[in-house]
Design a protein around this motif. Structure first.
Motif, PDB file in Angstrom:
ATOM      1  N   PHE A  18       0.966  -1.146  -0.021  1.00 28.66           N
ATOM      2  CA  PHE A  18      -0.343  -0.139   0.069  1.00 28.66           C
ATOM      3  C   PHE A  18       0.574   1.252  -0.454  1.00 28.66           C
ATOM      4  CE2 PHE A  18      -2.066  -3.188   2.434  1.00 28.66           C
ATOM      5  CZ  PHE A  18      -3.885  -3.285   0.890  1.00 28.66           C
ATOM      6  N   ARG A  19       1.898   1.119   0.183  1.00 30.12           N
ATOM      7  CA  ARG A  19       2.722   2.302   0.998  1.00 30.12           C
ATOM      8  C   ARG A  19       2.014   3.653   0.844  1.00 30.12           C
ATOM      9  NH1 ARG A  19       7.592   3.927   1.941  1.00 30.12           N
ATOM     10  NH2 ARG A  19       9.469   4.837   1.583  1.00 30.12           N
ATOM     11  N   PHE A  20       1.117   4.162   1.428  1.00 25.88           N
ATOM     12  CA  PHE A  20      -0.069   5.553   1.431  1.00 25.88           C
ATOM     13  C   PHE A  20       0.464   6.369   1.000  1.00 25.88           C
ATOM     14  CE2 PHE A  20      -3.108   3.054   3.704  1.00 25.88           C
ATOM     15  CZ  PHE A  20      -3.159   1.943   2.533  1.00 25.88           C
ATOM     16  N   LYS A  21       1.899   6.654   2.116  1.00 28.81           N
ATOM     17  CA  LYS A  21       2.676   7.920   2.173  1.00 28.81           C
ATOM     18  C   LYS A  21       3.718   8.300   0.174  1.00 28.81           C
ATOM     19  CE  LYS A  21       6.772   8.199   3.415  1.00 28.81           C
ATOM     20  NZ  LYS A  21       7.636   8.598   5.214  1.00 28.81           N
ATOM     21  N   GLN A  22       3.593   7.215  -0.277  1.00 26.97           N
ATOM     22  CA  GLN A  22       3.617   7.897  -1.618  1.00 26.97           C
ATOM     23  C   GLN A  22       2.878   8.743  -2.192  1.00 26.97           C
ATOM     24  OE1 GLN A  22       6.462   5.715  -1.706  1.00 26.97           O
ATOM     25  NE2 GLN A  22       6.083   6.141  -3.173  1.00 26.97           N
ATOM     26  N   ASN A  23       2.048   8.851  -2.067  1.00 28.88           N
ATOM     27  CA  ASN A  23       1.134  10.317  -2.090  1.00 28.88           C
ATOM     28  C   ASN A  23       0.797  10.931  -0.789  1.00 28.88           C
ATOM     29  OD1 ASN A  23      -1.745  11.450  -3.187  1.00 28.88           O
ATOM     30  ND2 ASN A  23      -1.273  10.646  -4.902  1.00 28.88           N
ATOM     31  N   GLY A  24       0.708  12.413  -1.343  1.00 35.01           N
ATOM     32  CA  GLY A  24       1.014  13.098  -0.583  1.00 35.01           C
ATOM     33  C   GLY A  24      -0.819  13.505  -0.138  1.00 35.01           C
ATOM     34  N   TRP A  25      -1.606  13.126  -0.667  1.00 32.86           N
ATOM     35  CA  TRP A  25      -2.437  13.276  -0.544  1.00 32.86           C
ATOM     36  C   TRP A  25      -3.594  12.248   0.072  1.00 32.86           C
ATOM     37  CZ3 TRP A  25      -4.942  17.803  -1.453  1.00 32.86           C
ATOM     38  CH2 TRP A  25      -4.687  19.432  -2.057  1.00 32.86           C
ATOM     39  N   ILE A  26      -3.297  11.001  -0.207  1.00 27.91           N
ATOM     40  CA  ILE A  26      -3.381  10.110   0.685  1.00 27.91           C
ATOM     41  C   ILE A  26      -2.757  10.257   1.480  1.00 27.91           C
ATOM     42  CG2 ILE A  26      -3.946   7.314   0.115  1.00 27.91           C
ATOM     43  CD1 ILE A  26      -3.984   7.711  -2.592  1.00 27.91           C
ATOM     44  N   GLY A  27      -1.245   9.902   1.525  1.00 29.33           N
ATOM     45  CA  GLY A  27      -0.755   9.211   3.284  1.00 29.33           C
ATOM     46  C   GLY A  27      -1.056  10.784   4.190  1.00 29.33           C
ATOM     47  N   ASN A  28      -1.377  11.491   3.869  1.00 30.16           N
ATOM     48  CA  ASN A  28      -1.174  12.455   5.046  1.00 30.16           C
ATOM     49  C   ASN A  28      -2.770  12.790   5.637  1.00 30.16           C
ATOM     50  OD1 ASN A  28       1.215  13.832   4.209  1.00 30.16           O
ATOM     51  ND2 ASN A  28       0.464  15.313   3.253  1.00 30.16           N
ATOM     52  N   GLY A  29      -3.306  12.289   4.635  1.00 29.72           N
ATOM     53  CA  GLY A  29      -5.406  12.278   5.535  1.00 29.72           C
ATOM     54  C   GLY A  29      -4.701  10.991   6.404  1.00 29.72           C
ATOM     55  N   VAL A  30      -4.169  10.131   5.707  1.00 31.58           N
ATOM     56  CA  VAL A  30      -4.187   8.810   6.004  1.00 31.58           C
ATOM     57  C   VAL A  30      -3.837   8.912   8.388  1.00 31.58           C
ATOM     58  CG1 VAL A  30      -3.176   6.329   6.948  1.00 31.58           C
ATOM     59  CG2 VAL A  30      -4.033   7.001   5.040  1.00 31.58           C
ATOM     60  N   VAL A  31      -2.639  10.046   7.912  1.00 30.29           N
ATOM     61  CA  VAL A  31      -1.626  10.136   9.103  1.00 30.29           C
ATOM     62  C   VAL A  31      -3.159  10.669   9.988  1.00 30.29           C
ATOM     63  CG1 VAL A  31      -0.439  11.325  11.171  1.00 30.29           C
ATOM     64  CG2 VAL A  31       0.576   9.526   8.814  1.00 30.29           C
ATOM     65  N   GLY A  32      -3.793  11.942   9.213  1.00 30.10           N
ATOM     66  CA  GLY A  32      -4.290  13.000  10.097  1.00 30.10           C
ATOM     67  C   GLY A  32      -5.568  12.361  10.954  1.00 30.10           C
ATOM     68  N   LEU A  33      -6.073  11.212  10.028  1.00 28.26           N
ATOM     69  CA  LEU A  33      -7.067  10.508  10.478  1.00 28.26           C
ATOM     70  C   LEU A  33      -6.943   9.712  11.598  1.00 28.26           C
ATOM     71  CD1 LEU A  33      -9.363   9.852   7.862  1.00 28.26           C
ATOM     72  CD2 LEU A  33      -9.964  11.589   9.212  1.00 28.26           C
ATOM     73  N   SER A  34      -5.851   9.404  11.693  1.00 29.79           N
ATOM     74  CA  SER A  34      -5.280   7.866  12.208  1.00 29.79           C
ATOM     75  C   SER A  34      -4.912   8.599  13.906  1.00 29.79           C
ATOM     76  CB  SER A  34      -4.143   7.206  12.232  1.00 29.79           C
ATOM     77  OG  SER A  34      -4.249   7.042  10.817  1.00 29.79           O
ATOM     78  N   TYR A  35      -3.812   9.969  13.488  1.00 29.44           N
ATOM     79  CA  TYR A  35      -3.798  10.669  14.957  1.00 29.44           C
ATOM     80  C   TYR A  35      -4.793  11.945  15.546  1.00 29.44           C
ATOM     81  CZ  TYR A  35       1.766   9.564  14.035  1.00 29.44           C
ATOM     82  OH  TYR A  35       2.490   8.507  13.874  1.00 29.44           O
ATOM     83  N   GLY A  51      -8.344  18.579   9.074  1.00 28.57           N
ATOM     84  CA  GLY A  51      -6.890  19.268   9.413  1.00 28.57           C
ATOM     85  C   GLY A  51      -5.500  19.172   9.587  1.00 28.57           C
ATOM     86  N   ALA A  52      -5.918  18.288  10.066  1.00 30.52           N
ATOM     87  CA  ALA A  52      -4.105  18.019  10.428  1.00 30.52           C
ATOM     88  C   ALA A  52      -3.365  17.181   8.931  1.00 30.52           C
ATOM     89  CB  ALA A  52      -4.229  16.546  11.309  1.00 30.52           C
ATOM     90  N   HIS A  53      -4.233  17.103   7.891  1.00 34.14           N
ATOM     91  CA  HIS A  53      -3.686  16.891   6.570  1.00 34.14           C
ATOM     92  C   HIS A  53      -2.719  17.938   6.311  1.00 34.14           C
ATOM     93  CE1 HIS A  53      -2.544  16.383   2.180  1.00 34.14           C
ATOM     94  NE2 HIS A  53      -3.512  15.266   2.420  1.00 34.14           N
ATOM     95  N   GLY A  54      -3.051  19.675   6.716  1.00 37.09           N
ATOM     96  CA  GLY A  54      -2.369  20.635   6.370  1.00 37.09           C
ATOM     97  C   GLY A  54      -0.623  20.128   7.281  1.00 37.09           C
ATOM     98  N   ILE A  55      -1.020  19.907   8.509  1.00 37.91           N
ATOM     99  CA  ILE A  55       0.366  19.507   9.598  1.00 37.91           C
ATOM    100  C   ILE A  55       0.808  19.059   8.784  1.00 37.91           C
ATOM    101  CG2 ILE A  55       0.511  18.769  12.130  1.00 37.91           C
ATOM    102  CD1 ILE A  55      -2.014  20.000  13.214  1.00 37.91           C
ATOM    103  N   LEU A  56       0.378  17.182   8.609  1.00 39.86           N
ATOM    104  CA  LEU A  56       1.239  17.235   8.189  1.00 39.86           C
ATOM    105  C   LEU A  56       2.507  17.016   6.790  1.00 39.86           C
ATOM    106  CD1 LEU A  56       2.252  13.906   9.073  1.00 39.86           C
ATOM    107  CD2 LEU A  56      -0.499  15.254   9.747  1.00 39.86           C
TER     108      LEU A  56
END
Length: 307
Positions: free
Chosen positions: A140-157, A188-193
C-alpha cells in the motif's frame, strides 16, 4: 537506490537510547492530546475512570504512535539516508533487522494493552495499527502520495483517538457533533502533515515520494496546507455555534485568527518558515481542539442534567 552510510562501527544490537530515538517521543503528543480531548468531550466522570483513560493515552502515544514511527523509519531507511542520515537506522545505531523487530514487538505490545481496554478500543487500535503499517509498508505505502498519506495520518492521529476515547468513556458511540468535530480536526491535520514534508523535499523527489511540496511545489503546497487547516476549523466553529456553544466557537475563532497571522509569515517563505510555523501554528491548532472538547463536555453535561 541510496546506500545507507556505514561510517558507524557495527553493533549486534541497539542501545536503549537508540530504541527510544526510533520511537520518537516528540511525535507522541498529537494522538495523546486527541485521546484526552475525546475523554473530556464525552462528559463522562473522570474520578473512577482515570486508570483506563491514562492507559488509553499511553496506548495512543508511546505504543501506537511509537509503533508507527518505527514502521515508518524501517521502510523509509533509504530515503532517510538522503534526507536525515543521522537517524538511528541509516546512521547504524539501529543495526541489521532490529528496526523491523522493534516495529513488530511494539505492534504486539500495543494490541495486548488495547485488549485490556475492551473490544471497542481493541478494534479501534487494530484499525490504527493497520493504517500505520499501510502508510509506510508495501504494497500500500500510502505515503507515496501526499494527498492520501497525509489524510491517513491525520485521521489516525486525531480523529481515531478522539472518537475511541469518547466511546470508551461513554460505553457507546458519542453524539454526532463529537464525531463531526473529531473528523474535521483529523482532516485539518492533513495540513500539519504537509508542513512536515517540507524538510524532506530533496530525498522525496529522488526516491519518488509524491509529497505535496514535490507534487505542487513549496509555494502551492504551503497554500494548500493553510487552506485545509483554516477551512476545517471554520467548520468546527460553525458546528459549535449551531449547537449554541458560543464560548467554544469564540475561542476556536480566536486561535484561528492567530494562526492566520502566522500563516501570512509562513506563506512568504514556506521552506524557510515551515518548522517555525509547525511550532507556533500547530500549537494554536491543538489549543483550539481542547477548547472545542471542553465546549462539547459542557454540552454533554447539560444534556445529562436535562435527561
Amino acid at each position: 537506490m541510496a546506500q545507507i552510510p556505514s561510517h558507524v562501527p557495527a553493533a549486534s544490537y541497539p542501545s536503549p537510547a537508540a530504541v527510544v530515538q526510533l520511537l520518537k517521543p516528540i511525535t507522541w503528543f498529537p494522538p495523546m492530546w486527541a485521546y484526552a480531548c475525546g475523554a473530556i468531550a464525552s462528559g463522562a466522570g473522570m474520578g473512577d475512570r482515570w486508570l483506563p483513560i491514562a492507559t488509553g493515552i499511553l496506548l495512543a502515544g508511546p505504543l501506537l504512535c511509537g509503533t508507527s514511527q518505527a514502521v515508518n523509519d524501517w521502510f523509509d531507511r533509504h530515503v532517510d539516508a538522503i534526507n536525515e542520515p543521522d537517524r538511528v537506522i541509516p546512521s547504524g545505531r539501529m543495526p541489521g533487522q532490529w528496526g523491523l523487530a522493534v516495529a513488530i514487538a511494539m505492534s504486539a505490545l500495543s494490541m495486548a494493552v488495547a485488549g485490556l481496554l475492551g473490544p471497542l478500543v481493541f478494534m479501534a487500535a487494530l484499525c490504527g495499527l493497520a493504517l500505520a503499517w499501510g502508510y509506510s509498508a508495501p504494497p500500500f505505502r500510502f505515503k507515496q502520495n501526499g494527498w492520501i498519506g497525509n489524510g491517513v495520518v491525520g485521521l489516525s492521529y486525531e480523529t481515531l483517538p478522539w472518537i475511541t476515547a469518547a466511546t470508551a468513556a461513554l460505553g457507546h458511540a458519542p453524539p454526532t457533533i463529537t464525531i463531526l468535530v473529531a473528523l474535521l480536526y483529523g482532516l485539518g491535520a492533513h495540513g500539519i502533515l504537509t508542513l512536515n514534508d517540507f524538510k524532506s523535499i530533496r530525498g522525496d523527489r529522488e526516491m519518488g515520494v509524491a509529497s505535496l511540496p514535490v507534487l505542487h511545489g513549496p509555494d502551492m503546497a504551503a497554500r494548500i496546507a493553510c487552506v485545509v487547516m483554516a477551512t476545517t476549523q471554520l467548520g468546527v466553529i460553525l458546528l459549535l455555534a449551531q449547537q449554541g456553544l458560543s464560548t467554544g466557537a469564540a475561542l476556536v475563532t480566536l486561535v484561528l485568527v492567530l494562526q492566520g497571522l502566522c500563516m501570512l509569515r509562513f506563506l512568504r517563505d514556506p521552506e524557510g518558515k515551515a518548522v517555525w510555523y509547525s511550532a507556533f501554528g500547530v500549537g494554536l491548532y491543538v489549543s483550539g481542539m481542547m477548547a472545542a472538547a471542553i465546549a462539547l463536555r459542557e454540552s454533554s453535561l447539560a444534556a445529562m442534567t436535562v435527561g
